[in-house]
Structure formats: C-alpha cells, structure tokens
Design a protein around this motif. Structure first.
Motif, PDB file in Angstrom:
ATOM      1  N   GLY A  28       0.811  -1.214   0.000  1.00 40.53           N
ATOM      2  CA  GLY A  28       0.000   0.000   0.000  1.00 40.53           C
ATOM      3  C   GLY A  28       0.846   1.266   0.000  1.00 40.53           C
ATOM      4  N   ALA A  29       0.206   2.350  -0.438  1.00 39.02           N
ATOM      5  CA  ALA A  29       0.864   3.658  -0.392  1.00 39.02           C
ATOM      6  C   ALA A  29       1.173   3.997   1.056  1.00 39.02           C
ATOM      7  CB  ALA A  29      -0.075   4.709  -0.969  1.00 39.02           C
ATOM      8  N   MET A  30       2.354   4.532   1.282  1.00 43.12           N
ATOM      9  CA  MET A  30       2.695   4.948   2.648  1.00 43.12           C
ATOM     10  C   MET A  30       3.401   6.290   2.621  1.00 43.12           C
ATOM     11  SD  MET A  30       3.925   1.558   4.681  1.00 43.12           S
ATOM     12  CE  MET A  30       4.975   0.841   3.433  1.00 43.12           C
ATOM     13  N   TYR A  31       2.704   7.310   3.142  1.00 43.25           N
ATOM     14  CA  TYR A  31       3.400   8.566   3.401  1.00 43.25           C
ATOM     15  C   TYR A  31       3.961   8.472   4.810  1.00 43.25           C
ATOM     16  CZ  TYR A  31       4.898  13.235   3.988  1.00 43.25           C
ATOM     17  OH  TYR A  31       5.724  14.309   4.191  1.00 43.25           O
ATOM     18  N   PRO A  32       5.240   8.590   5.031  1.00 48.84           N
ATOM     19  CA  PRO A  32       6.329   8.980   4.146  1.00 48.84           C
ATOM     20  C   PRO A  32       7.222   7.801   3.735  1.00 48.84           C
ATOM     21  CG  PRO A  32       6.961   9.293   6.433  1.00 48.84           C
ATOM     22  CD  PRO A  32       5.634   8.590   6.437  1.00 48.84           C
ATOM     23  N   VAL A 206      -4.589  -8.898  -0.489  1.00 57.47           N
ATOM     24  CA  VAL A 206      -4.332  -8.078   0.707  1.00 57.47           C
ATOM     25  C   VAL A 206      -3.573  -6.820   0.305  1.00 57.47           C
ATOM     26  CG1 VAL A 206      -4.279 -10.049   2.293  1.00 57.47           C
ATOM     27  CG2 VAL A 206      -2.146  -9.277   1.220  1.00 57.47           C
ATOM     28  N   GLN A 207      -3.766  -5.784   1.108  1.00 57.33           N
ATOM     29  CA  GLN A 207      -2.915  -4.591   0.982  1.00 57.33           C
ATOM     30  C   GLN A 207      -2.156  -4.473   2.304  1.00 57.33           C
ATOM     31  OE1 GLN A 207      -3.635  -0.668  -1.012  1.00 57.33           O
ATOM     32  NE2 GLN A 207      -4.224  -0.014   1.038  1.00 57.33           N
ATOM     33  N   MET A 208      -0.826  -4.437   2.203  1.00 56.74           N
ATOM     34  CA  MET A 208       0.008  -4.401   3.405  1.00 56.74           C
ATOM     35  C   MET A 208       0.862  -3.139   3.418  1.00 56.74           C
ATOM     36  SD  MET A 208       1.263  -8.284   2.869  1.00 56.74           S
ATOM     37  CE  MET A 208       2.671  -8.191   3.952  1.00 56.74           C
ATOM     38  N   GLY A 209       1.060  -2.619   4.613  1.00 61.49           N
ATOM     39  CA  GLY A 209       1.934  -1.462   4.751  1.00 61.49           C
ATOM     40  C   GLY A 209       3.068  -1.746   5.721  1.00 61.49           C
ATOM     41  N   THR A 210       2.712  -1.883   6.993  1.00 65.75           N
ATOM     42  CA  THR A 210       3.709  -1.977   8.065  1.00 65.75           C
ATOM     43  C   THR A 210       4.801  -3.018   7.780  1.00 65.75           C
ATOM     44  OG1 THR A 210       1.948  -1.345   9.598  1.00 65.75           O
ATOM     45  CG2 THR A 210       3.943  -2.277  10.567  1.00 65.75           C
ATOM     46  N   ARG A 211       4.405  -4.208   7.294  1.00 65.49           N
ATOM     47  CA  ARG A 211       5.397  -5.279   7.054  1.00 65.49           C
ATOM     48  C   ARG A 211       6.519  -4.793   6.136  1.00 65.49           C
ATOM     49  NH1 ARG A 211       8.647  -9.655   8.043  1.00 65.49           N
ATOM     50  NH2 ARG A 211       9.882  -7.803   7.709  1.00 65.49           N
TER      51      ARG A 211
HETATM   52  C1  LIG Z   1       3.430   4.463   7.602  1.00 61.22           C
HETATM   53  C2  LIG Z   1       2.148   4.322   6.860  1.00 61.22           C
HETATM   54  C3  LIG Z   1       1.740   5.327   5.992  1.00 61.22           C
HETATM   55  C4  LIG Z   1       0.573   5.205   5.242  1.00 61.22           C
HETATM   56  N1  LIG Z   1       0.242   6.188   4.352  1.00 61.22           N
HETATM   57  C5  LIG Z   1      -0.838   6.029   3.538  1.00 61.22           C
HETATM   58  C6  LIG Z   1      -1.098   6.968   2.500  1.00 61.22           C
HETATM   59  O1  LIG Z   1      -0.376   7.935   2.318  1.00 61.22           O
HETATM   60  N2  LIG Z   1      -2.178   6.744   1.706  1.00 61.22           N
HETATM   61  C7  LIG Z   1      -2.992   5.660   1.874  1.00 61.22           C
HETATM   62  O2  LIG Z   1      -3.977   5.508   1.131  1.00 61.22           O
HETATM   63  N3  LIG Z   1      -2.743   4.730   2.847  1.00 61.22           N
HETATM   64  C8  LIG Z   1      -1.681   4.891   3.657  1.00 61.22           C
HETATM   65  N4  LIG Z   1      -1.377   3.922   4.597  1.00 61.22           N
HETATM   66  C9  LIG Z   1      -2.191   2.686   4.654  1.00 61.22           C
HETATM   67  C10 LIG Z   1      -1.548   1.536   3.839  1.00 61.22           C
HETATM   68  O3  LIG Z   1      -1.573   1.806   2.456  1.00 61.22           O
HETATM   69  C11 LIG Z   1      -2.229   0.172   4.115  1.00 61.22           C
HETATM   70  O4  LIG Z   1      -3.610   0.235   3.800  1.00 61.22           O
HETATM   71  C12 LIG Z   1      -2.106  -0.236   5.579  1.00 61.22           C
HETATM   72  O5  LIG Z   1      -0.779  -0.040   5.993  1.00 61.22           O
HETATM   73  C13 LIG Z   1      -2.471  -1.696   5.792  1.00 61.22           C
HETATM   74  O6  LIG Z   1      -2.304  -2.040   7.146  1.00 61.22           O
HETATM   75  P1  LIG Z   1      -0.953  -2.710   7.737  1.00 61.22           P
HETATM   76  O7  LIG Z   1      -0.041  -1.584   8.025  1.00 61.22           O
HETATM   77  O8  LIG Z   1      -1.430  -3.399   8.967  1.00 61.22           O
HETATM   78  O9  LIG Z   1      -0.394  -3.664   6.739  1.00 61.22           O
HETATM   79  C14 LIG Z   1      -0.239   4.046   5.389  1.00 61.22           C
HETATM   80  C15 LIG Z   1       0.173   3.039   6.287  1.00 61.22           C
HETATM   81  C16 LIG Z   1       1.348   3.161   7.015  1.00 61.22           C
HETATM   82  C17 LIG Z   1       1.769   2.043   7.932  1.00 61.22           C
END
Ligand SMILES: Cc1cc2nc3c(=O)[nH]c(=O)nc-3n(C[C@H](O)[C@H](O)[C@H](O)COP(=O)(O)O)c2cc1C
Length: 338
Positions: A28-32, A206-211
C-alpha cells in the motif's frame, strides 16, 4: 498427516487479473515510507507496489515523472499510484489531476483512491484500460466508490496502519460482500498465515503497509524499523494529534506525553463548517513535515511519530521486500494438511 497439493489455494484472483500481477498482494501507499526502491521491489517479485506521490516528491526528492521512470528502470512489472482525492484544496486537487495524467502517460494502469469521489480517476483510468480500487472503511463510502465506477474495494479494517477503520476484517466482508466488487483486505497482515486466511475468508488479496517498512529497501530510519520489530499489537494506539483524525502509531514516550486526542479547541475547529477545511489543511501541512522528519531522522529521539498497524505482532525480522512477497506466495500454494 497427509498433504494434498490439489487443495492448496490459488494465487489467481480478480485482483491479480485486474492488476496484471502474479501474487494477490499490494504494498500500500505509505506517506512517508513509500520510496521508489520499495515500490519497485514488491512489483519485481510479482505483487504490486503503490506510489504515494507526495512521498515520492516531497520526502524522497524525485520529480514525479523521473521517480516513476526510476522505478521503471528497476522493474518493467506493473506499479500503481495512490490518488488521495479529497477536494478540500483546489491547488491540491489540480496537482493530483496532473500526477494522475503523468502516471497514465508513464504506463501506470492501477490506481488506489482514498477519500472523496473517485469518478474522475475511474474515467481517466478506464479510458486507457486501467482499473481503480477504492480504500473504504464502511459501506457508505463503498457505495460512493461503486457509484463512482471503481473496479474493486480495499476494505481498511481496524488493525490497519495509517488511518485505520472502525471494523474487523470479518465485519467488512459481510458488509461489502454483496456489492459485486472484488474486496482486498487491508490491515493486520503481518505474516504468511494472515494472507492465507484472508484468501480463505473470500478476499481477493491483501494490501500491506507496516510489514514493508521493516525491509532494507524502505528508507525509514533504523530506529523506526527496530521499533516495529519490538512492538506488539498492544503498543499500537490511535492518535488524533498528527492529522486531526485517528492514525495508528507506535506508543512511544513522546506519543504518551502528547496524549492521543486532538484537544477540545482543535476538535471544535475541525468539526465547524467554516473552519474545518482550514484546520484540515493546517494539520495536513504540519503532519507532512512531522512525519517526514520522524521517519528519516534519528537525531531528535523525542519526536517519535512512527506509524504502524497491529500487524507488528507478526513482524520479527528485517527482510528484503521481494523475499516477503515470494514467501507469502509460497504459503498460499503450499500443500495443505488434510
Ligand atoms: C506508515 C504508513 C503510511 C501510510 N500512508 C498512507 C497513505 O499515504 N495513503 C494511503 O492511502 N494509505 C496509507 N497507509 C495505509 C496503507 O496503504 C495500508 O492500507 C495499511 O498499511 C495496511 O495495514 P498494515 O499496516 O497493517 O499492513 C499508510 C500506512 C502506514 C503504515
């Protein structure tokens, strides 16, 4: 125990068809935290990395088109782009329209929209054979996305990093299952078993960010990565102090000192018709700066704004992003015990 290869789950889902990928997994997109090398590594391994335009330009210092080309120089595989489409600022909206146009020119065909009405993104994407998946936390927003012509929904549950929703993955599946769109599970996917379970439940991926923050490709600071490895799910709290709406962060001494709520005056200004747009813009600008600094800079340990979701409970090592994607894919196709 016997093993039967015939009952292993499939990696092919409506998401893999739509995004033209081989593993139903979105970084997933993650700012920053979205930097080009991370996005590219996930796509190169068969998942799809999503570009966060403000992260690419403001945090990581690339011209938007040049940043996309940098990713393209690492992998020819599909990548996606996140379009936050809240229309509270005209300047921001115009900038987002330009970014979407450039992305299309550079061959991006998968878009993830959040907030607002995704119709204009869907129209542009569909005109070139692309697709749009819309982030939602409840049925009301899902209907708006469907009416706006999106091709899939990303169900953001209460375990997610970033702006978590209020509901469980099970509740969202029940609530959105009849809308006729593929559903992607966002939130709480930290290890392979979580992906297998999400597919078994009926999610298309799935959409994952933290991992993916805990990878060598992610440019977040070592201190931030170490905090993710150390944290358990009880260490994740929702703070309104960063963007004005609840964001999942690791409970650090700084977060504890600041408190979690926005404070009565800010809260009133955020809700009031005349002031809410100004307050949101103010929070947005301040948070962009604070989050950028906290993720990259280790010199000021007092400012630990580290976003992470409850998936931290399944994350125990720093691993290359491509290895994570391949490991998750193998878990799906592994023979299941009968
Ligand atoms: C550090 C961080 C920044 C994120 N920034 C955005 C963002 O800019 N835009 C967005 O649509 N989702 C954002 N997300 C959500 C992620 O795209 C994703 O949906 C989410 O991390 C999934 O949960 P997980 O962290 O448990 O895997 C962010 C997540 C994290 C952890």
């Amino acid at each position: 125990m016997t093993f039967s290869p015939t009952i292993s789950a499939s990696l092919k889902t409506p998401l893999t068809d739509h995004a033209r990928i081989t593993v139903p997994l979105i970084c997933g997109a993650m700012y920053p935290c979205s930097n080009p090398e991370l996005v590219a590594a996930v796509s190169a391994a068969g998942g799809i990395g999503i570009v966060q335009p403000i992260s690419l330009t403001y945090v990581h210092g690339h011209d938007f088109r040049a940043g996309l080309r940098l990713i393209r120089s690492i992998t020819p595989n599909p990548i996606g782009m996140n379009a936050l489409i809240e229309a509270s600022s005209r300047t921001y909206h115009d900038r987002m329209v330009k970014w979407v146009d450039v992305a299309i020119e550079e061959g991006v065909r998968f878009f993830v929209t959040s907030l607002g009405n995704p119709r204009w993104v869907a129209e542009k994407a569909h005109a070139v054979g692309g697709v749009v998946y819309h982030d939602v936390t409840e049925r009301k927003w899902a209907m708006k996305g469907r009416d706006g012509g999106v091709d899939g929904l990303i169900a953001v549950n209460r375990r997610a990093g970033g702006h978590a929703g209020p509901k469980t993955a099970e509740a969202l599946l029940d609530e959105l299952g009849d809308l006729g769109l593929p559903l992607v599970c966002a939130g709480g996917i930290g290890d392979e078993a979580d992906l297998v379970e999400a597919l078994r439940m009926g999610y298309a991926g799935v959409q994952m960010g933290t991992r993916f923050i805990a990878t060598p490709e992610c440019r977040a600071s070592d201190a931030y990565k170490a905090a993710i490895l150390r944290a358990d799910e009880d260490d994740i709290v929702l703070s309104e102090r960063i963007t004005g709406v609840p964001v999942a962060v690791i409970k650090t001494p700084y977060i504890e000192k600041m408190g979690l709520s926005a404070g009565p005056i800010s809260r009133w200004l955020l809700q009031h018709r005349r002031t809410k747009h100004y307050m949101r813009s103010m929070y947005a600008l301040r948070s962009l700066w604070q989050l950028k600094r906290a993720s990259l800079d280790t010199s000021d340990a007092a400012k630990e704004y580290w976003q992470a979701g409850k998936s931290v409970s399944g994350i125990h090592s720093i691993a290359p992003a491509g290895d994570i994607v391949r490991r998750f894919a193998s878990a799906v196709t592994a023979p299941t015990p009968e």
